[in-house]
Design an enzyme around this catalytic site. Structure first.
Site, short mmCIF file in Angstrom:
data_model
loop_
_atom_site.label_atom_id
_atom_site.label_comp_id
_atom_site.label_asym_id
_atom_site.label_seq_id
_atom_site.Cartn_x
_atom_site.Cartn_y
_atom_site.Cartn_z
N HIS A 85 -8.28 9.86 3.33
CA HIS A 85 -7.85 8.88 4.33
C HIS A 85 -8.28 9.28 5.74
O HIS A 85 -8.36 10.44 6.06
CB HIS A 85 -6.32 8.76 4.32
CG HIS A 85 -5.77 8.12 3.09
ND1 HIS A 85 -5.05 8.80 2.15
CD2 HIS A 85 -5.84 6.84 2.65
CE1 HIS A 85 -4.69 7.97 1.18
NE2 HIS A 85 -5.16 6.77 1.46
N ASP A 95 0.85 -1.20 0.00
CA ASP A 95 0.00 0.00 0.00
C ASP A 95 0.89 1.25 0.00
O ASP A 95 1.79 1.38 0.84
CB ASP A 95 -0.86 -0.06 1.28
CG ASP A 95 -1.93 1.02 1.32
OD1 ASP A 95 -2.37 1.47 0.25
OD2 ASP A 95 -2.34 1.39 2.44
N GLU A 101 -1.30 5.85 -8.90
CA GLU A 101 -2.34 6.84 -8.52
C GLU A 101 -2.20 8.11 -9.33
O GLU A 101 -1.11 8.61 -9.56
CB GLU A 101 -2.21 7.14 -7.02
CG GLU A 101 -3.22 8.18 -6.53
CD GLU A 101 -3.30 8.26 -5.00
OE1 GLU A 101 -3.16 7.20 -4.34
OE2 GLU A 101 -3.50 9.37 -4.48
N ASP A 154 3.08 4.96 -5.47
CA ASP A 154 2.31 6.20 -5.32
C ASP A 154 3.23 7.39 -5.61
O ASP A 154 3.91 7.89 -4.72
CB ASP A 154 1.72 6.29 -3.91
CG ASP A 154 0.87 7.55 -3.73
OD1 ASP A 154 0.82 8.36 -4.68
OD2 ASP A 154 0.29 7.71 -2.65
N ASP A 172 -8.78 0.81 5.92
CA ASP A 172 -7.89 0.66 7.07
C ASP A 172 -8.57 1.16 8.35
O ASP A 172 -8.72 0.43 9.33
CB ASP A 172 -6.59 1.45 6.81
CG ASP A 172 -5.54 1.20 7.87
OD1 ASP A 172 -5.78 0.39 8.79
OD2 ASP A 172 -4.46 1.82 7.83
N HIS A 225 -9.24 4.80 -2.63
CA HIS A 225 -8.59 4.83 -1.31
C HIS A 225 -9.55 5.48 -0.31
O HIS A 225 -10.60 6.00 -0.70
CB HIS A 225 -7.28 5.63 -1.39
CG HIS A 225 -6.17 4.83 -2.01
ND1 HIS A 225 -5.06 4.44 -1.33
CD2 HIS A 225 -6.05 4.32 -3.26
CE1 HIS A 225 -4.28 3.73 -2.12
NE2 HIS A 225 -4.86 3.65 -3.31
N GLY A 226 -9.19 5.44 0.95
CA GLY A 226 -9.99 6.11 1.97
C GLY A 226 -11.43 5.66 1.98
O GLY A 226 -12.36 6.47 2.09
N SER A 227 -11.66 4.35 1.88
CA SER A 227 -13.03 3.85 1.73
C SER A 227 -13.66 3.36 3.02
O SER A 227 -14.64 2.62 2.98
CB SER A 227 -13.06 2.75 0.67
OG SER A 227 -12.58 3.24 -0.55
P1 13P Z 1 -8.95 4.56 5.27
O1 13P Z 1 -8.01 4.48 6.44
O2 13P Z 1 -9.61 5.90 5.20
O3 13P Z 1 -9.86 3.41 5.26
O4 13P Z 1 -8.05 4.48 3.94
C1 13P Z 1 -7.29 3.34 3.71
C2 13P Z 1 -6.45 3.48 2.49
O5 13P Z 1 -6.75 4.18 1.56
C3 13P Z 1 -5.19 2.70 2.46
O6 13P Z 1 -4.48 2.93 1.28
O1 G3H Z 2 -3.41 4.99 3.50
C1 G3H Z 2 -2.69 4.72 4.47
C2 G3H Z 2 -3.01 3.52 5.27
O2 G3H Z 2 -4.10 3.78 6.10
C3 G3H Z 2 -1.79 3.02 6.01
O3 G3H Z 2 -1.50 3.80 7.10
O4 G3H Z 2 0.95 4.22 6.86
O5 G3H Z 2 -0.18 4.39 9.10
O6 G3H Z 2 0.18 2.15 8.01
P1 G3H Z 2 -0.05 3.63 7.80
ZN ZN Z 3 -4.62 4.94 0.64
#
Ligand code: 13P
Ligand code: G3H
Ligand code: ZN
Length: 305
Positions: free
Chosen positions: A178, A80, A132, A102, A253, A208-210
């Site tokens: 996110h 990721d 992206e 990214d 996440d 992302h950010g779902s």
């Molecule tokens: P969220 O933490 O908002 O669910 O986003 C996760 C994400 O996009 C990881 O790449």
């Molecule tokens: O988009 C980011 C993810 O939520 C991962 O977060 O870098 O804190 O592991 P992190």
């Molecule tokens: Zn993300």
């Protein structure tokens, strides 16, 4: 079975359903993701950020790979937000079957250059690549409508970007951001833009950010002593519509972070004398499984494996 990202996402795009790509940071999160996928006969992606690699390293990657190999449904291990060519290659060496580069903070040409390098190397090893285009987190209260377009993915640029890089799937900026706090209320999701980009391109698209930040989980978090402001994420209906248009990979996440903390807080609040980790992390795994199940049902991936 352990498969590549393409093995999971190409059928998802064709079948107009979404597949959750859930972030993991430990064994319990990984078990919740893969065991729920097996129970629901759903394909799934497990992703590790560079932070997760720093925290869990090859140990954590091996847990994912082992569970994935023994799973009766397709599972991919994805990097990721890989920040560089070196990071993507390191993940491939560790056994990842899908990587994200990214380079969205670069200008268009810079993004193409970085992405293309990773695509060439990854493809030589049979690994699929996410990249992206656009900038996430754009739609906040203070951003006026005119400025909005500057942050979201331009459909024509998306076509050129895909052609020039050979990326397998593309993360697009469509209004999600996110984390738990996405401005007041539910974020605005630009469905027309998703439809347009999907119509011009054939590859799977990524959101992302779902996280939906389920209100029930937020309430339980507060009730068990946690402090959290007015958290709100993407609405289930918005996510469902987006998958119908061509969003095939759905990154989550925050929902699992909240769910696991709810399980831990509730276990400790129920018994202040508890110190058996299994009685603390076990409930966390259970709450995460419930949230993952809900997400898989919303995305329509249940029964697709
Ligand atoms: P969220 O933490 O908002 O669910 O986003 C996760 C994400 O996009 C990881 O790449
Ligand atoms: O988009 C980011 C993810 O939520 C991962 O977060 O870098 O804190 O592991 P992190
Ligand atoms: Zn993300």
């Amino acid at each position: 079975m352990l498969v590549t990202g393409n093995d999971i996402l190409v059928p998802a795009r064709a079948g107009k359903y979404g597949v959750g790509s859930f972030n993991t940071n430990n064994m319990e999160i990984t078990q919740a993701i893969i065991h729920t996928a097996e129970r629901l006969r759903s394909p799934v992606m497990v992703q590790m950020s560079e932070g997760a690699i720093k925290y869990g390293g090859q140990d954590l990657a091996n847990i994912v790979i082992d569970l994935a190999r023994r799973a009766t449904v397709p599972v991919a291990l994805h990097l990721d937000h890989g920040s560089s060519y070196a990071s993507a290659l390191k993940a491939i060496k560790m056994g990842f079957t899908s990587v994200m580069i990214d380079a969205s903070h670069h200008d268009f040409e810079g993004n193409v250059k970085e992405t293309k390098r990773v695509v060439e190397a990854a493809h030589a090893m049979g690994i699929s690549v996410e990249s992206e285009l656009g900038r996430l987190g754009g739609i906040e209260e203070h951003i006026v409508v005119d400025e909005k377009d500057a942050f979201l993915t331009d459909p024509e640029e998306a076509v050129q970007f895909i052609e020039q890089t050979g990326t397998d799937y593309l993360a697009i900026a469509i209004g999600t951001s996110h984390g738990a706090f996405k401005g007041k209320g539910r974020p605005f999701i630009d469905h027309a833009r998703i439809e347009k980009i999907a119509g011009l391109t054939g590859i799977p698209l990524v959101a992302h950010g779902s996280s939906g930040v389920p209100q029930e989980i937020v309430e339980r978090f507060r009730k068990a002593g946690g402090e959290i402001g007015d958290a709100a994420g993407i609405a289930d209906e918005d996510l469902q519509r987006a998958t119908g248009f061509g969003i095939a990979k759905v990154n989550v996440d925050t929902d699992l972070r909240l769910a696991s903390t709810v399980g831990i807080r509730e276990a400790l609040a129920a018994n202040a004398k508890e110190f058996d980790p299994r009685k603390i992390f076990g409930p966390a795994r259970e709450v995460m499984s419930q949230v993952i199940e809900h997400k898989m049902r919303v995305l329509g991936s249940v029964g697709k494996a």
